[in-house]
Design a protein around this motif. Structure first.
Motif, PDB file in Angstrom:
ATOM      1  N   GLN A  85      28.298  65.337  59.838  1.00  0.00           N
ATOM      2  CA  GLN A  85      26.921  64.558  59.364  1.00  0.00           C
ATOM      3  C   GLN A  85      27.358  63.421  58.552  1.00  0.00           C
ATOM      4  OE1 GLN A  85      24.598  67.624  57.515  1.00  0.00           O
ATOM      5  NE2 GLN A  85      23.885  68.406  59.500  1.00  0.00           N
ATOM      6  N   PHE A  86      28.424  63.793  57.393  1.00  0.00           N
ATOM      7  CA  PHE A  86      29.082  62.696  56.780  1.00  0.00           C
ATOM      8  C   PHE A  86      29.651  61.659  57.535  1.00  0.00           C
ATOM      9  CE2 PHE A  86      33.000  61.311  54.623  1.00  0.00           C
ATOM     10  CZ  PHE A  86      32.497  60.407  53.731  1.00  0.00           C
ATOM     11  N   PHE A  87      30.318  62.041  58.533  1.00  0.00           N
ATOM     12  CA  PHE A  87      31.222  61.045  59.416  1.00  0.00           C
ATOM     13  C   PHE A  87      29.964  59.993  60.067  1.00  0.00           C
ATOM     14  CE2 PHE A  87      32.605  59.869  63.660  1.00  0.00           C
ATOM     15  CZ  PHE A  87      33.923  59.655  63.376  1.00  0.00           C
ATOM     16  N   ILE A  88      28.736  60.586  60.570  1.00  0.00           N
ATOM     17  CA  ILE A  88      27.791  59.674  61.282  1.00  0.00           C
ATOM     18  C   ILE A  88      27.333  58.783  60.016  1.00  0.00           C
ATOM     19  CG2 ILE A  88      25.660  59.793  62.307  1.00  0.00           C
ATOM     20  CD1 ILE A  88      26.701  62.084  63.908  1.00  0.00           C
ATOM     21  N   ILE A  89      27.037  59.326  58.924  1.00  0.00           N
ATOM     22  CA  ILE A  89      26.463  58.400  58.015  1.00  0.00           C
ATOM     23  C   ILE A  89      27.374  57.482  57.456  1.00  0.00           C
ATOM     24  CG2 ILE A  89      25.477  58.509  55.666  1.00  0.00           C
ATOM     25  CD1 ILE A  89      24.551  61.375  56.040  1.00  0.00           C
ATOM     26  N   ALA A  90      28.678  57.759  57.302  1.00  0.00           N
ATOM     27  CA  ALA A  90      29.552  56.683  56.753  1.00  0.00           C
ATOM     28  C   ALA A  90      29.791  55.736  58.035  1.00  0.00           C
ATOM     29  CB  ALA A  90      30.850  57.321  56.653  1.00  0.00           C
ATOM     30  N   MET A  91      29.935  56.198  59.152  1.00  0.00           N
ATOM     31  CA  MET A  91      30.208  55.217  60.341  1.00  0.00           C
ATOM     32  C   MET A  91      28.889  54.430  60.515  1.00  0.00           C
ATOM     33  SD  MET A  91      33.344  55.746  61.030  1.00  0.00           S
ATOM     34  CE  MET A  91      33.425  54.392  62.033  1.00  0.00           C
ATOM     35  N   GLY A  92      27.784  54.779  60.142  1.00  0.00           N
ATOM     36  CA  GLY A  92      26.687  53.827  60.199  1.00  0.00           C
ATOM     37  C   GLY A  92      26.610  52.730  59.062  1.00  0.00           C
ATOM     38  N   ILE A  93      27.065  53.293  58.001  1.00  0.00           N
ATOM     39  CA  ILE A  93      27.021  52.484  57.004  1.00  0.00           C
ATOM     40  C   ILE A  93      27.981  51.331  57.045  1.00  0.00           C
ATOM     41  CG2 ILE A  93      27.486  52.095  54.527  1.00  0.00           C
ATOM     42  CD1 ILE A  93      26.522  54.879  53.942  1.00  0.00           C
ATOM     43  N   VAL A  94      29.108  51.550  57.698  1.00  0.00           N
ATOM     44  CA  VAL A  94      30.382  50.647  57.861  1.00  0.00           C
ATOM     45  C   VAL A  94      29.729  49.749  58.888  1.00  0.00           C
ATOM     46  CG1 VAL A  94      32.554  50.502  58.955  1.00  0.00           C
ATOM     47  CG2 VAL A  94      32.022  52.155  57.209  1.00  0.00           C
ATOM     48  N   ALA A  95      29.206  50.133  60.040  1.00  0.00           N
ATOM     49  CA  ALA A  95      28.563  49.297  61.129  1.00  0.00           C
ATOM     50  C   ALA A  95      27.544  48.441  60.407  1.00  0.00           C
ATOM     51  CB  ALA A  95      27.885  50.163  62.353  1.00  0.00           C
ATOM     52  N   GLY A  96      26.701  48.831  59.833  1.00  0.00           N
ATOM     53  CA  GLY A  96      25.484  48.259  59.070  1.00  0.00           C
ATOM     54  C   GLY A  96      26.167  46.751  58.087  1.00  0.00           C
ATOM     55  N   TYR A  97      27.084  47.390  57.536  1.00  0.00           N
ATOM     56  CA  TYR A  97      27.996  46.393  56.647  1.00  0.00           C
ATOM     57  C   TYR A  97      28.822  45.324  57.451  1.00  0.00           C
ATOM     58  CZ  TYR A  97      31.911  44.062  54.606  1.00  0.00           C
ATOM     59  OH  TYR A  97      32.963  43.246  54.446  1.00  0.00           O
ATOM     60  N   LEU A  98      29.150  45.590  58.471  1.00  0.00           N
ATOM     61  CA  LEU A  98      29.998  44.701  59.369  1.00  0.00           C
ATOM     62  C   LEU A  98      28.993  43.688  59.899  1.00  0.00           C
ATOM     63  CD1 LEU A  98      32.796  47.110  61.123  1.00  0.00           C
ATOM     64  CD2 LEU A  98      33.239  45.137  59.404  1.00  0.00           C
ATOM     65  N   VAL A  99      27.852  44.163  60.313  1.00  0.00           N
ATOM     66  CA  VAL A  99      26.813  43.299  60.884  1.00  0.00           C
ATOM     67  C   VAL A  99      26.505  42.300  59.898  1.00  0.00           C
ATOM     68  CG1 VAL A  99      24.472  43.203  61.758  1.00  0.00           C
ATOM     69  CG2 VAL A  99      25.821  44.848  62.765  1.00  0.00           C
ATOM     70  N   LEU A 100      26.296  42.672  58.641  1.00  0.00           N
ATOM     71  CA  LEU A 100      25.889  42.028  57.608  1.00  0.00           C
ATOM     72  C   LEU A 100      26.761  41.106  56.930  1.00  0.00           C
ATOM     73  CD1 LEU A 100      23.646  44.430  55.293  1.00  0.00           C
ATOM     74  CD2 LEU A 100      22.950  42.738  57.039  1.00  0.00           C
ATOM     75  N   SER A 101      27.999  41.275  57.400  1.00  0.00           N
ATOM     76  CA  SER A 101      29.160  40.424  56.835  1.00  0.00           C
ATOM     77  C   SER A 101      29.394  39.407  57.953  1.00  0.00           C
ATOM     78  CB  SER A 101      30.468  41.431  56.818  1.00  0.00           C
ATOM     79  OG  SER A 101      30.835  41.670  58.051  1.00  0.00           O
ATOM     80  N   LEU A 102      28.602  39.410  59.133  1.00  0.00           N
ATOM     81  CA  LEU A 102      29.009  38.293  59.970  1.00  0.00           C
ATOM     82  C   LEU A 102      28.528  37.102  59.502  1.00  0.00           C
ATOM     83  CD1 LEU A 102      27.985  39.923  63.443  1.00  0.00           C
ATOM     84  CD2 LEU A 102      30.296  39.294  62.509  1.00  0.00           C
ATOM     85  N   PRO A 103      27.450  36.625  58.759  1.00  0.00           N
ATOM     86  CA  PRO A 103      26.984  35.225  58.476  1.00  0.00           C
ATOM     87  C   PRO A 103      28.266  34.709  57.220  1.00  0.00           C
ATOM     88  CG  PRO A 103      25.182  36.807  58.242  1.00  0.00           C
ATOM     89  CD  PRO A 103      26.255  37.824  58.476  1.00  0.00           C
ATOM     90  N   PHE A 104      28.485  35.760  56.222  1.00  0.00           N
ATOM     91  CA  PHE A 104      29.869  35.211  55.636  1.00  0.00           C
ATOM     92  C   PHE A 104      31.115  34.741  56.415  1.00  0.00           C
ATOM     93  CE2 PHE A 104      26.812  38.184  52.890  1.00  0.00           C
ATOM     94  CZ  PHE A 104      27.009  37.286  51.943  1.00  0.00           C
TER      95      PHE A 104
END
Length: 197
Positions: A85-104
């Motif tokens: 469960q922690f794995f899924i949450i962590a990978m979701g957070i990382v994927a979300g961050y990577l999407v948000l980092s694209l404009p930068f």
């Protein structure tokens, strides 16, 4: 009646020298930094795909053994283990961050000498790398136990019975480590780009 005013020529022009003009900003390394920024953007897209694949594969890992009655069945699912469960949450957070980092990352392509966005990406990429490594390492330990068990603690290997489940969770752990490798490259690229400033 006309009045004319004689204006003496500037001494630099009179002597044949070019007039003083402000020199353009030094663009040394601009192409190098722009190339790094474009490669950074491409790596981010790859990391997004790997992180989403890891989370989706783990989230769909579920298997029920078919040879028991409807009321008494053995089932293996990711939500049986808090580590997954922690794995899924962590990978979701990382994927979300990577999407948000694209404009930068795009800002770094457009303005290769901008230091602020590059420093921000370096810091946040390091945090994402730490989170991904923690989640992948913890999940890898559980996958190892599922494959091999632990005789000293009487934990039995379950992959002989739950083959599909083990295959999916193993694949998601591999995808998480691909994300780790890409994040390491992103951190190194940001370091190189900042060094060239």
């Amino acid at each position: 009646m006309s009045t004319t005013i004689d204006v003496p020529e500037s001494s630099s022009v009179a002597k044949g020298k070019a007039p003083l003009v402000a020199a353009p900003r030094d663009v040394k390394g601009g192409g190098y930094n722009k190339g790094i920024a474009i490669f950074d953007f491409i790596l981010r897209l790859g990391a997004i795909i790997a992180a989403l694949a890891a989370a989706a594969t783990m989230g769909t890992s579920d298997e029920t053994l078919p040879f028991f009655t409807q009321f008494f069945q053995f089932q293996a699912s990711y939500d049986d283990l808090p580590t997954f469960q922690f794995f899924i949450i962590a990978m979701g957070i990382v994927a979300g961050y990577l999407v948000l980092s694209l404009p930068f990352s795009i800002v770094c392509i457009v303005r290769p000498h901008a230091v602020g966005p590059r420093v921000l990406l370096l810091i946040l990429d390091t945090v994402a790398l730490t989170l991904t490594t923690a989640a992948g390492g913890a999940a890898a330990a559980i996958v190892y136990l599922a494959h091999n068990g632990n005789s000293s603690t009487n934990w039995l290997a379950i992959c002989n019975q739950f083959g599909d489940f083990c295959q999916k969770v193993s694949g998601s752990v591999v995808a998480s480590f691909v994300t780790v490798v890409v994040l390491v490259f992103l951190v190194v690229l940001s370091g190189f780009a900042l060094r060239r400033q």
